[in-house]
Design a protein around this motif. Structure first.
Motif, PDB file in Angstrom:
ATOM      1  N   GLU A 207       0.822  -1.222   0.000  1.00 20.98           N
ATOM      2  CA  GLU A 207       0.000   0.000   0.000  1.00 20.98           C
ATOM      3  C   GLU A 207       0.851   1.264   0.000  1.00 20.98           C
ATOM      4  OE1 GLU A 207      -2.531  -0.418   3.408  1.00 20.98           O
ATOM      5  OE2 GLU A 207      -3.989  -1.543   2.247  1.00 20.98           O
TER       6      GLU A 207
ATOM      7  N   PRO B  95       1.857   5.893   4.380  1.00 16.76           N
ATOM      8  CA  PRO B  95       0.752   6.858   4.477  1.00 16.76           C
ATOM      9  C   PRO B  95       1.257   8.272   4.200  1.00 16.76           C
ATOM     10  CG  PRO B  95       0.995   5.590   6.525  1.00 16.76           C
ATOM     11  CD  PRO B  95       2.116   5.215   5.632  1.00 16.76           C
TER      12      PRO B  95
ATOM     13  N   TYR C  82      -3.901  11.736   3.545  1.00 18.12           N
ATOM     14  CA  TYR C  82      -3.913  10.593   4.454  1.00 18.12           C
ATOM     15  C   TYR C  82      -5.285   9.929   4.467  1.00 18.12           C
ATOM     16  CZ  TYR C  82      -4.093   7.778   8.660  1.00 18.12           C
ATOM     17  OH  TYR C  82      -4.282   6.737   9.535  1.00 18.12           O
TER      18      TYR C  82
ATOM     19  N   TRP D   4      -5.917   8.052   1.350  1.00 15.68           N
ATOM     20  CA  TRP D   4      -5.147   6.807   1.386  1.00 15.68           C
ATOM     21  C   TRP D   4      -5.807   5.809   2.350  1.00 15.68           C
ATOM     22  CZ3 TRP D   4      -2.782   4.596   5.679  1.00 15.68           C
ATOM     23  CH2 TRP D   4      -1.932   3.524   5.424  1.00 15.68           C
TER      24      TRP D   4
ATOM     25  N   HIS E  55      -7.007   1.709   2.467  1.00 15.92           N
ATOM     26  CA  HIS E  55      -6.223   0.834   3.332  1.00 15.92           C
ATOM     27  C   HIS E  55      -6.995  -0.445   3.608  1.00 15.92           C
ATOM     28  CE1 HIS E  55      -3.359  -0.395   6.314  1.00 15.92           C
ATOM     29  NE2 HIS E  55      -4.237  -0.325   7.305  1.00 15.92           N
TER      30      HIS E  55
END
Length: 156
Positions: A38, A41, A48, A51, A55
């Motif tokens: 991934e 961050p 964030y 993202w 996640h």
């Protein structure tokens, strides 16, 4: 879970089951793969949270990891892997096992995809970086190492 706990718990589980420190090391290496895929961050708040929405999606879906494990085991079963190469094949096999254990561990502190990569399930018995996470991890590691120690004593 924090990476340190993923590594310690995964390594302890594999060592308790196999009694092989090298297989435990391979699984430790694999225990951070789902998060590594991934990326890191982002630092800004807006980036964030964007993202964060992605996640634990496709990188935390167990199906690809399980499929590769099954494929490796089928190749071995049908003699498509030279027996002399099996020790080398154990490396990717236990790296994949470590990644799979990461997903199971994450399901204890949040939600991960199971059948579909779009639908997440989980238990949330503790939150990430909490006392509960560290208590769970340390307790499980102690239990697993005691199990391995007792198994060693009883078998020798």
């Amino acid at each position: 879970m924090k990476w340190i706990n993923h590594m310690l718990v995964t390594g302890s589980i594999v060592y308790a089951v196999t009694a092989d420190p090298l297989l435990a090391v391979y699984s430790i290496a694999g225990s951070v793969i789902p998060d590594k895929l991934e990326g890191k961050p982002p630092k800004t708040k807006k980036a964030y949270w964007r993202w964060r929405q992605k996640h634990r999606t496709w990188t935390h879906w167990p199906v690809p990891y399980l499929s590769l494990i099954v494929l490796i085991l089928l190749f071995r079963r049908f003699g498509l892997i030279e027996p002399s190469l099996w020790p080398l094949v154990l490396i990717p096999l236990f790296i994949l096992t470590g990644a799979l254990l990461h997903i199971v561990e994450d399901a204890l502190c949040g939600k991960v995809p199971l059948i579909s990569h779009n639908k997440k399930i989980g238990l949330k018995i503790f939150t990430v970086d909490s006392f509960g996470e560290y208590f769970f991890s340390i307790s499980l590691i102690i239990i697993l190492l005691l199990y391995r120690g007792c198994s060693y004593i009883l078998n020798n």
